[in-house]
Design a protein around this motif. Sequence first.
Motif, PDB file in Angstrom:
ATOM      1  N   LEU A 324      68.476 153.019  79.464  1.00  0.00           N
ATOM      2  CA  LEU A 324      69.363 153.302  80.557  1.00  0.00           C
ATOM      3  C   LEU A 324      68.674 152.817  81.843  1.00  0.00           C
ATOM      4  O   LEU A 324      69.371 152.643  83.181  1.00  0.00           O
ATOM      5  CB  LEU A 324      69.538 155.063  80.539  1.00  0.00           C
ATOM      6  CG  LEU A 324      70.114 155.355  81.653  1.00  0.00           C
ATOM      7  CD1 LEU A 324      71.310 155.189  82.325  1.00  0.00           C
ATOM      8  CD2 LEU A 324      69.608 157.677  81.337  1.00  0.00           C
ATOM      9  N   GLY A 325      67.301 153.398  82.274  1.00  0.00           N
ATOM     10  CA  GLY A 325      66.232 152.822  83.081  1.00  0.00           C
ATOM     11  C   GLY A 325      66.607 151.101  83.051  1.00  0.00           C
ATOM     12  O   GLY A 325      67.372 151.100  84.534  1.00  0.00           O
ATOM     13  N   PRO A 326      66.289 150.889  82.160  1.00  0.00           N
ATOM     14  CA  PRO A 326      66.925 149.074  82.913  1.00  0.00           C
ATOM     15  C   PRO A 326      67.972 148.676  83.964  1.00  0.00           C
ATOM     16  O   PRO A 326      68.145 147.757  84.449  1.00  0.00           O
ATOM     17  CB  PRO A 326      66.044 147.976  81.547  1.00  0.00           C
ATOM     18  CG  PRO A 326      65.304 148.851  80.851  1.00  0.00           C
ATOM     19  CD  PRO A 326      66.250 150.278  80.879  1.00  0.00           C
ATOM     20  N   VAL A 359      70.752 162.673  72.183  1.00  0.00           N
ATOM     21  CA  VAL A 359      71.207 162.687  73.865  1.00  0.00           C
ATOM     22  C   VAL A 359      70.082 161.577  74.309  1.00  0.00           C
ATOM     23  O   VAL A 359      69.112 161.460  74.094  1.00  0.00           O
ATOM     24  CB  VAL A 359      71.246 164.147  74.687  1.00  0.00           C
ATOM     25  CG1 VAL A 359      71.905 163.369  76.432  1.00  0.00           C
ATOM     26  CG2 VAL A 359      72.988 164.857  74.233  1.00  0.00           C
ATOM     27  N   VAL A 360      70.765 160.348  75.290  1.00  0.00           N
ATOM     28  CA  VAL A 360      69.629 159.266  76.170  1.00  0.00           C
ATOM     29  C   VAL A 360      69.280 160.336  77.506  1.00  0.00           C
ATOM     30  O   VAL A 360      70.334 160.759  78.138  1.00  0.00           O
ATOM     31  CB  VAL A 360      70.348 158.052  76.188  1.00  0.00           C
ATOM     32  CG1 VAL A 360      70.012 157.470  77.276  1.00  0.00           C
ATOM     33  CG2 VAL A 360      71.418 157.243  74.913  1.00  0.00           C
ATOM     34  N   ALA A 361      68.470 160.612  77.529  1.00  0.00           N
ATOM     35  CA  ALA A 361      67.838 161.519  77.791  1.00  0.00           C
ATOM     36  C   ALA A 361      66.736 161.297  78.161  1.00  0.00           C
ATOM     37  O   ALA A 361      65.132 161.025  77.513  1.00  0.00           O
ATOM     38  CB  ALA A 361      67.784 162.996  77.121  1.00  0.00           C
ATOM     39  N   LEU A 402      76.928 154.643  87.238  1.00  0.00           N
ATOM     40  CA  LEU A 402      76.914 155.206  86.008  1.00  0.00           C
ATOM     41  C   LEU A 402      77.793 155.879  85.888  1.00  0.00           C
ATOM     42  O   LEU A 402      78.814 156.439  84.860  1.00  0.00           O
ATOM     43  CB  LEU A 402      76.002 155.778  86.187  1.00  0.00           C
ATOM     44  CG  LEU A 402      75.583 156.444  84.523  1.00  0.00           C
ATOM     45  CD1 LEU A 402      75.878 154.992  83.679  1.00  0.00           C
ATOM     46  CD2 LEU A 402      74.222 157.188  84.002  1.00  0.00           C
ATOM     47  N   ALA A 403      78.113 157.127  86.914  1.00  0.00           N
ATOM     48  CA  ALA A 403      79.552 158.143  86.792  1.00  0.00           C
ATOM     49  C   ALA A 403      80.573 157.118  87.447  1.00  0.00           C
ATOM     50  O   ALA A 403      81.881 158.029  86.533  1.00  0.00           O
ATOM     51  CB  ALA A 403      78.680 158.859  88.177  1.00  0.00           C
ATOM     52  N   LYS A 408      78.154 152.711  78.863  1.00  0.00           N
ATOM     53  CA  LYS A 408      76.927 153.672  77.933  1.00  0.00           C
ATOM     54  C   LYS A 408      75.618 153.632  77.373  1.00  0.00           C
ATOM     55  O   LYS A 408      75.631 152.878  76.702  1.00  0.00           O
ATOM     56  CB  LYS A 408      77.993 154.056  76.518  1.00  0.00           C
ATOM     57  CG  LYS A 408      79.355 155.093  76.806  1.00  0.00           C
ATOM     58  CD  LYS A 408      79.460 155.999  75.340  1.00  0.00           C
ATOM     59  CE  LYS A 408      80.689 156.816  75.666  1.00  0.00           C
ATOM     60  NZ  LYS A 408      81.606 156.907  74.605  1.00  0.00           N
ATOM     61  N   PRO A 409      74.464 154.187  77.940  1.00  0.00           N
ATOM     62  CA  PRO A 409      73.168 153.873  77.487  1.00  0.00           C
ATOM     63  C   PRO A 409      73.012 153.743  75.405  1.00  0.00           C
ATOM     64  O   PRO A 409      73.744 154.779  75.815  1.00  0.00           O
ATOM     65  CB  PRO A 409      72.480 154.227  78.143  1.00  0.00           C
ATOM     66  CG  PRO A 409      73.667 155.915  78.471  1.00  0.00           C
ATOM     67  CD  PRO A 409      74.940 155.191  79.096  1.00  0.00           C
TER      68      PRO A 409
END
Length: 417
Positions: A324-326, A359-361, A402-403, A408-409
């Motif tokens: 997600l971050g990258p 969850v990727v959180a 992203l939205a 999908k991370p």
Amino acid sequence: MEFFASDAMNGRGSGTRDEWIAATYIASHLRRWGLEPLGDEGGYVQAIAVERPELGSPPVLSVGDRRYVHGKEITVASITAPRLSGPLTRHQPGAVVPRGAVLLLPELTREMGEALAAAALVLARQNGCGPIRGQPGALPRVSPRTVGVRPAAARPACVALDGATYTAMENVAAGATVTLEGDVKNVTRSTTWNAVGRITGSDRQHAQEVILLSAHLDHLAPRPNAAAGADNIFNGADDDASGAVAVMELADAIARGPRPKRTIVFAWFGSEEAGGTGSRFFADKPVVPLERIIANLQFEMIGRPDAKVPPHTLWLTGYERSTLGPELARRGAKLVQDPHPEQSFFTRSDNIQFARRGVVAHTVSSFGLHKEYHTPADETRFIDFSHMTDAIRSMLAPIRWLADSTFKPEWLPGKKP
Ligand SMILES: [Zn+2]
């Protein structure tokens, strides 16, 4: 921020009327911006009943006919329920922990705490539970629990054994039932509050996928024994009025634009400072099924720059754990790796409640370990609004992307907590 961090809000103590007012203030904005309410009775605020059992006598650890008492042979570092029981299991590093086991191991580290979450109880040697809060021998405080939802996955309770007791436990047969139990004197009941709203995605198929943007409402109530005349209001401008404001600004900005394809849920949690009660309730009784939440970003202490990263930059806890971050950084977010891995920030905010459930959180922050943290001096005068505005603005387009995307991370192999 002037509202949240004003002296009038009295520090927004966890589960206080001040926290409730902060939630209600956010709710009034969400109504104006046209978000859908996800709180109680057609509103945006969720009231969450919380119970905390209080012990009346030192808890006792028993196995067979042997008994070890808190304050004597053992020290209870943390306790999650007045009675905990399970089969004694000698923990081997890397082994899968059976649910409800009582693990015997020399030392509990923060990282292990994640892997050991299935255990009911950890028995460690001497200082193996880590630093113990409060007066030596004082009765341990049982963790608060939310009423009406199943018990949450949390870190296991931990008991430190003296040398002789540890050796004695090493000689107990595996599988023997071990019980830690205290008398309940009283149960205190209280309430904490979340504020929750939603923008439903425009694309019928992708609206099933949810992005959760969150922060926490509460900070710290005035201390009972403060010196006369001392500033005793813990304004919490950076912690976490800054994050709460950032999520509000994102909600306002996104609500103004074209509706995103995916759904976005905006949540402000109560009682983060009291162990994450608001977010734990949200994760246990989610307003949308957790498996539909494709990403959670928690915003924590972004009001001041961190000298360890470039100006106007934020860092992401657990950046190296998922894709997600990258990906957000590639899309223009001023987002880098957490420069304070020794602080274990990944496990210290509301995101962990979701990460532990798959969850990727992650948490977005720029906390540079300033000395005003958790003091009455965490005030608006120290906030760097140009840093905060620039940094959050850099997140807006990547979050919108992203939205609208199908990306999908995912956790990287072996990095899921
Ligand atoms: Zn915080």
